[in-house]
Design a protein around this motif. Structure first.
Motif, short mmCIF file in Angstrom:
data_model
loop_
_atom_site.label_atom_id
_atom_site.label_comp_id
_atom_site.label_asym_id
_atom_site.label_seq_id
_atom_site.Cartn_x
_atom_site.Cartn_y
_atom_site.Cartn_z
N TYR A 77 0.84 -1.19 0.00
CA TYR A 77 0.00 0.00 0.00
C TYR A 77 0.89 1.24 0.00
O TYR A 77 0.46 2.30 -0.40
N ASP A 91 1.35 -7.99 -4.84
CA ASP A 91 0.04 -7.34 -4.91
C ASP A 91 0.25 -5.86 -4.64
O ASP A 91 0.58 -5.46 -3.53
N ARG A 93 -1.35 -2.27 -4.39
CA ARG A 93 -2.61 -1.57 -4.22
C ARG A 93 -2.53 -0.17 -4.83
O ARG A 93 -1.48 0.29 -5.24
N ALA A 94 -3.64 0.54 -4.85
CA ALA A 94 -3.76 1.79 -5.61
C ALA A 94 -2.72 2.85 -5.27
O ALA A 94 -2.28 3.59 -6.15
N GLU A 108 -0.51 -8.72 -9.17
CA GLU A 108 -1.79 -8.01 -9.19
C GLU A 108 -1.46 -6.54 -8.97
O GLU A 108 -0.72 -6.20 -8.06
N MET A 109 -2.03 -5.69 -9.80
CA MET A 109 -1.72 -4.26 -9.72
C MET A 109 -3.00 -3.46 -9.92
O MET A 109 -3.64 -3.57 -10.95
N GLN A 110 -3.36 -2.69 -8.90
CA GLN A 110 -4.56 -1.87 -9.01
C GLN A 110 -4.26 -0.56 -9.74
O GLN A 110 -3.11 -0.10 -9.76
N ALA A 111 -5.28 0.03 -10.32
CA ALA A 111 -5.14 1.31 -11.00
C ALA A 111 -4.62 2.34 -10.00
O ALA A 111 -5.11 2.43 -8.88
#
Length: 129
Positions: A77, A91, A93-94, A108-111
């Motif tokens: 994060y 992973d 996070r945004a 995994e990659m958030q916008a």
């Protein structure tokens, strides 16, 4: 499960946190841990899991690492300035900020997450070069 997905049987992704480095805490030097570690403070040094097959690192919103990270799974994060070596899931996070290369098995990659570096997929054992 607090990571939001279904865990595969035998998957070493930790659900619990065994150790917490809280906000306002800073450590200078390398850190070796077992199990699950959450960092909400700052580390200047490498962070490594003692058994690369089973160790999850969580970098909280205010967490920052300046050094290399060697783990099975990492959930970010916050910020990492250094290379990530993960044998399993990375992973992002945004609000994640990575300044360095990311070696991963699954990603995994958030916008909104940012990487300044290269993404390097781990080679599977026995795979042709």
């Amino acid at each position: 499960m607090f990571f939001g997905g279904k865990q595969k049987k035998g998957d070493p992704l930790q659900e619990r946190i065994d150790c917490l480095i809280g906000p306002g805490t800073s450590i200078e030097g390398d850190l070796i841990f077992t199990g699950g570690l959450r960092i909400d403070g700052a580390i200047r040094g490498d962070v490594t899991v003692s058994d690369v097959k089973a160790g999850t690192l969580v970098i909280g919103d205010g967490g920052r690492i300046e050094g290399d990270v060697r783990v099975s799974h990492v959930i970010v994060y916050g910020e990492i300035v250094g290379t990530i070596y993960a044998t399993g899931l990375v992973d992002l996070r945004a609000n994640a900020r990575i300044a360095g290369d990311v070696h991963y098995d699954a990603l995994e990659m958030q916008a909104g997450a940012e990487i300044t570096g290269h993404l390097v997929k781990n080679k599977q054992a026995g795979a042709a070069a």
